[in-house]
Design an enzyme around this catalytic site. Structure first.
Site, short mmCIF file in Angstrom:
data_model
loop_
_atom_site.label_atom_id
_atom_site.label_comp_id
_atom_site.label_asym_id
_atom_site.label_seq_id
_atom_site.Cartn_x
_atom_site.Cartn_y
_atom_site.Cartn_z
N VAL A 26 0.70 -1.07 -0.22
CA VAL A 26 0.11 0.02 -0.04
C VAL A 26 0.87 1.39 0.07
O VAL A 26 0.37 2.36 -0.08
CB VAL A 26 -1.05 -0.06 0.99
N GLY A 27 2.13 1.23 0.23
CA GLY A 27 2.88 2.39 0.33
C GLY A 27 4.29 2.11 0.63
O GLY A 27 4.70 1.25 1.33
N MET A 28 5.15 3.01 -0.06
CA MET A 28 6.67 2.95 0.52
C MET A 28 7.22 4.07 0.95
O MET A 28 7.08 5.24 0.22
CB MET A 28 7.39 2.58 -1.04
N GLY A 29 7.81 4.35 2.19
CA GLY A 29 8.42 5.24 2.82
C GLY A 29 10.07 5.39 2.42
O GLY A 29 10.55 4.27 2.05
N ALA A 30 10.64 6.29 3.14
CA ALA A 30 12.05 6.38 3.14
C ALA A 30 12.47 5.11 3.94
O ALA A 30 13.83 4.69 3.84
CB ALA A 30 12.56 7.84 3.66
N LEU A 33 8.65 -0.32 3.81
CA LEU A 33 7.53 -0.69 2.92
C LEU A 33 6.28 -1.06 3.98
O LEU A 33 6.41 -1.71 4.76
CB LEU A 33 7.95 -1.79 2.21
N VAL A 34 4.96 -0.66 3.54
CA VAL A 34 3.98 -0.68 4.24
C VAL A 34 3.02 -1.90 3.25
O VAL A 34 2.68 -1.45 2.32
CB VAL A 34 3.18 0.49 4.51
N ASP A 141 6.43 16.81 11.03
CA ASP A 141 6.30 16.56 9.82
C ASP A 141 4.89 16.17 9.14
O ASP A 141 4.35 15.30 8.63
CB ASP A 141 7.19 15.15 9.47
#
Length: 357
Positions: A26-30, A33-34, A141
């Site tokens: 569902v998403g990639m952050g710095a 990975l989610v 943030d």
């Protein structure tokens, strides 16, 4: 001993307990990975975040430890909550949290928001911030993509990895530029919970207008766009600038007058503009606090002073100045995870004794 299963997601190995199935990215952050997954124990959909190589450097170990401690401590309806945490045999760390269907960034790019949704979302953001700030935590943030929303319009703030102690000597570059408070750009040292109120104000303006309020291309352009609307910072704000280069830059700018926000937001509710004026103030000392903003007339349909809790105790930041080797952070992290599961099992036992699930 928990049984682990492996799955490949975007070329990344997810090594998770068999409790979680049906992994979907569902998403990639710095830093991770989610994936969404189904929790076989509860039947609920959850989000599983893999922290990549948490023990590769002391900086990353400390950051992961900080996020874990914050997730354990912060317990509020408008803050994402931890439902499980584990370390895999490969020594990656996985945080399991509630899964909400979308985020504010996706909502804002898909369609304009109606007034009642803007009010309700802003109310929940400020309600969450009141609690977080009372715990002695600054998010730092805040932006639409880390404000999660479900189909019932319930809203939760996430991504506390960058969060820091309320500290008069805070360090520089953090939040996404569009939502970054001017004192971060100007002083680079002294800032506090008010930076989150500025970010919330930028998000509020974006909900009203359907596009970012201050879309700067870089720091200089960002500051110029802000002063176009809000005017030149007052002298007592300029005098707090620590960097000589920044001070010279600000003093070299032409003097600008603050523009009435009602001219910028011609179709907005006048009460919305009045609250926005209180949030987007150059001087952080004069910016409205989260608790004060909740009592603003614009939010009166939702405001309930008996249901806007503060934290029961301050977050313990004693670890934050520590400069420790990876192995020490690892031991501390294992200890926190064991503590989390002990607390969890005690709570579960108590629930069963009282007829709970």
């Amino acid at each position: 001993m928990a049984e682990f299963v492996r799955a490949q997601i975007f070329g990344t190995t997810f090594e998770i307990t068999s409790r979680y199935t049906d992994l979907q990215p569902v998403g990639m952050g710095a830093f991770g990975l989610v994936c969404s997954a189904k929790d076989q124990l509860t039947g609920q959909a959850v989000a599983v975040k893999k922290i990549m190589k948490p023990f590769s450097t002391p900086v990353l170990s400390k950051r992961t430890y900080r996020e874990l401690k914050l997730l354990k401590h912060l317990k509020h309806e408008n803050v994402i909550s931890l439902s499980d945490i584990f370390i895999s045999p490969l020594e990656d760390i996985y945080f399991v949290t509630e899964l909400l269907g979308t985020d504010l960034h996706r909502l804002l790019t898909s369609r304009p928001l109606e007034k009642q949704f803007i009010q309700y979302f802003l109310y929940q953001i400020l309600r969450g911030l009141k609690y977080v700030h009372s715990a002695g935590v600054v998010h730092r943030d805040l932006k639409p993509s880390n404000i999660l929303v479900n189909e019932n319009c319930d809203l939760k703030i996430c991504d506390f990895g960058l969060a820091r102690i309320q500290d008069p000597q805070m360090t520089g570059y953090v939040s996404t530029r569009y939502y970054r408070a001017p004192e971060i750009m100007l002083t680079w040292q002294k800032y506090d919970v008010e930076v989150d109120i500025w970010s919330a104000g930028c998000i509020f303006a974006e909900m009203l207008e359907g596009k970012p309020l201050f879309p700067g291309k870089d720091h200089v352009n960002q500051f110029s766009i802000i002063t176009d609307l809000l005017g030149t910072p007052p002298d007592d704000v300029i005098s707090t600038i620590c960097s000589e280069n920044t001070l010279r830059f600000v003093q070299s700018l032409p003097k600008r007058e603050r523009q009435p926000l009602k001219n910028k937001f011609k179709n907005a509710d006048p009460q919305a503009i009045e609250l926005l004026e209180r949030m987007l103030v150059f001087d952080p000392r004069k910016r409205v606090k989260a608790g004060e903003a909740l009592a603003d007339p614009y939010l009166s349909p939702y405001h309930d002073p008996t249901d806007e809790p503060e934290a029961e105790e301050k977050f313990d930041w004693s670890f934050n100045d520590a400069d420790l080797p990876v192995d020490t952070w690892k031991i501390m992290m294992y200890s926190e995870i064991l503590d989390y599961h002990n607390v969890d099992s005690a709570n579960n036992g108590e629930g069963q004794e009282n007829g709970g699930a």
